[in-house]
Design a protein around this motif. Structure first.
Motif, short mmCIF file in Angstrom:
data_model
loop_
_atom_site.label_atom_id
_atom_site.label_comp_id
_atom_site.label_asym_id
_atom_site.label_seq_id
_atom_site.Cartn_x
_atom_site.Cartn_y
_atom_site.Cartn_z
N GLY A 133 0.82 -1.20 0.00
CA GLY A 133 0.00 0.00 0.00
C GLY A 133 0.86 1.24 0.00
N GLY A 134 0.21 2.38 0.22
CA GLY A 134 0.91 3.67 0.19
C GLY A 134 0.34 4.55 -0.89
N LYS A 135 1.17 5.40 -1.45
CA LYS A 135 0.70 6.30 -2.51
C LYS A 135 1.84 6.58 -3.48
CE LYS A 135 1.67 10.44 0.28
NZ LYS A 135 1.09 11.67 0.90
N HIS A 136 1.48 7.00 -4.66
CA HIS A 136 2.46 7.45 -5.64
C HIS A 136 1.86 8.61 -6.42
CE1 HIS A 136 0.61 5.17 -9.10
NE2 HIS A 136 0.17 4.44 -8.10
N THR A 137 2.73 9.43 -6.97
CA THR A 137 2.33 10.66 -7.65
C THR A 137 2.92 10.68 -9.04
OG1 THR A 137 2.26 11.85 -5.54
CG2 THR A 137 2.36 13.18 -7.54
N ILE A 138 2.10 10.99 -10.04
CA ILE A 138 2.56 11.15 -11.42
C ILE A 138 2.12 12.51 -11.91
CG2 ILE A 138 2.54 10.23 -13.77
CD1 ILE A 138 1.70 7.54 -12.63
N ASP A 139 3.08 13.36 -12.23
CA ASP A 139 2.77 14.72 -12.71
C ASP A 139 1.72 15.40 -11.83
OD1 ASP A 139 4.60 15.06 -14.70
OD2 ASP A 139 3.31 14.35 -16.31
N SER A 192 6.90 10.28 -7.96
CA SER A 192 7.51 9.92 -6.68
C SER A 192 6.59 8.93 -6.00
CB SER A 192 7.70 11.17 -5.80
OG SER A 192 6.46 11.77 -5.52
N TRP A 193 7.10 8.25 -4.96
CA TRP A 193 6.25 7.31 -4.25
C TRP A 193 6.56 7.29 -2.77
CZ3 TRP A 193 8.86 3.79 -8.18
CH2 TRP A 193 10.11 3.35 -7.74
N ASP A 194 5.59 6.79 -2.02
CA ASP A 194 5.71 6.66 -0.56
C ASP A 194 4.94 5.41 -0.17
OD1 ASP A 194 6.04 6.97 2.15
OD2 ASP A 194 4.59 8.59 2.36
N PHE A 195 5.65 4.27 -0.10
CA PHE A 195 5.00 2.99 0.12
C PHE A 195 4.88 2.65 1.60
CE2 PHE A 195 7.01 2.18 -4.16
CZ PHE A 195 5.83 2.32 -4.85
N GLU A 196 3.91 1.79 1.90
CA GLU A 196 3.68 1.31 3.26
C GLU A 196 3.72 -0.21 3.27
OE1 GLU A 196 -0.11 2.85 4.28
OE2 GLU A 196 0.52 4.97 4.26
N GLY A 197 4.44 -0.78 4.24
CA GLY A 197 4.51 -2.23 4.36
C GLY A 197 5.36 -2.84 3.26
N ASP A 198 5.20 -4.14 3.07
CA ASP A 198 5.96 -4.87 2.05
C ASP A 198 5.23 -4.75 0.71
OD1 ASP A 198 7.85 -5.70 3.91
OD2 ASP A 198 6.64 -7.44 4.49
N VAL A 199 5.89 -4.14 -0.23
CA VAL A 199 5.29 -3.93 -1.55
C VAL A 199 5.89 -4.94 -2.52
CG1 VAL A 199 4.93 -2.29 -3.42
CG2 VAL A 199 5.03 -1.47 -1.08
N GLU A 200 5.02 -5.58 -3.30
CA GLU A 200 5.47 -6.56 -4.27
C GLU A 200 4.75 -6.35 -5.58
OE1 GLU A 200 7.68 -8.09 -5.80
OE2 GLU A 200 8.17 -9.51 -4.17
N GLY A 201 5.36 -6.85 -6.65
CA GLY A 201 4.80 -6.72 -7.98
C GLY A 201 5.88 -6.89 -9.02
N TYR A 202 5.75 -6.19 -10.12
CA TYR A 202 6.69 -6.29 -11.23
C TYR A 202 6.97 -4.90 -11.78
CZ TYR A 202 4.68 -11.02 -11.08
OH TYR A 202 4.23 -12.25 -10.67
#
Length: 304
Positions: free
Chosen positions: A66-72, A93-103
């Protein structure tokens, strides 16, 4: 490590704004393609939380976290099975919370150029059109498993020997894009970008290349060989705004991107955007954004 290379076709101004290239981010130091699990990518590049721009296309699928990210300057909450796309030059930019997974997949502007007979084919995908409001897609339940399988196959191919590896990745990426675009059109959340009006598409490309030099709709209408009234009518029909507003929005976007870079003064930004003086730039920015450049810069700094 953040890299500060020179000017690119997506950066009309000289600046020291952090810009990343693929090579240093890639395990194999490739210049055109990089595929990775997102947790590995974050572990190796923990300092990428600060606003920066890329010289390449960048896409991330979140499967956990989870968390948030910003694009333009548009903010998005991170949720599982959300995928976001960025084209070269966009700031995020981003500001993640906890363990983030993906590709994560990064690929250069030229990666598909020699592979497709239609060089601008990628422009037809709605999520690659440069509008940050369309850059983030929540995957429909019925395609999630298929998309994850496609990313796993991308990872597998990326680890193979170089023989035909890049062509396999190109095919897989196109299949991924088509699956997502087809799902978007099916759910009727927006019109498919494959039906975008050709004049509007060319107008937006011309704005991106010329917004510091040409500010009047009539100038673009001449380049497009249409009348200003016809161009304006097409913009209202297909985008819901006037041609002049599209031009002003692009100028404002570049101003915002530059204001995040504290190494540039407001006067320097005004000059790079081809305003006659700082006062005129400030009046223009406040009219369009509702605050002065200094106020925007302060608010942006506080949010980060």
């Amino acid at each position: 490590m953040l890299i500060f290379p020179g000017r690119t076709s997506f950066e009309p101004m000289h600046s020291t704004f952090p810009r990343l290239d693929i090579g240093p981010l890639s395990e194999y130091r490739d210049d055109d393609i990089m595929v990775s699990r997102f947790s590995d990518y974050l572990q190796e590049h923990q300092n990428l939380v600060f606003p920066h721009r890329h010289s390449f296309y960048h896409l991330v699928l979140f499967t956990d976290g989870g968390g948030k990210h910003t694009i333009d300057f548009h903010h998005f909450q991170v949720v599982p099975y959300q995928i976001y796309f960025m084209i070269p030059g966009q700031v995020h930019s981003w500001d993640f919370e906890g363990d983030v997974e993906g590709y994560v997949v990064n690929f250069s502007e030229s990666f598909f150029r020699s592979f497709l007979l239609q060089p601008d084919y990628l422009d037809f995908f709605s999520f690659l059109n440069g509008d940050s409001r369309q850059n983030v897609v929540g995957l429909a339940i019925d395609i999630r498993e298929k998309i994850v399988e496609q990313f796993e196959e991308l990872l597998h191919q990326y680890s193979q020997s170089p023989v035909l590896r890049e062509d396999m990745i190109r095919v897989l990426l196109l299949q991924l894009f088509l699956t997502i675009e087809q799902s978007i059109a099916k759910e009727e959340r927006q019109k498919s970008a494959f039906h975008k009006n050709a004049v509007i598409a060319n107008f937006q490309k011309l704005i991106d290349r010329n917004f510091t030099k040409h500010r009047l709709p009539g100038e673009y209408a001449n380049m497009l060989h249409v009348t200003p009234n016809h161009l304006n009518a097409l913009c209202k029909e297909h985008i819901g705004m006037q041609a002049g507003e599209l031009i002003r929005n692009r100028i404002v976007l570049e101003a915002k991107r530059s204001l995040v870079n504290l190494d540039l003064t407001v006067s320097e930004i005004a000059y790079q955007l081809n305003f006659n003086d700082n006062s005129y730039f400030t009046k223009f920015f406040k009219k369009e954004v509702g605050m002065t450049p200094d106020e925007f810069r302060k608010k942006s700094a506080e949010s980060h």
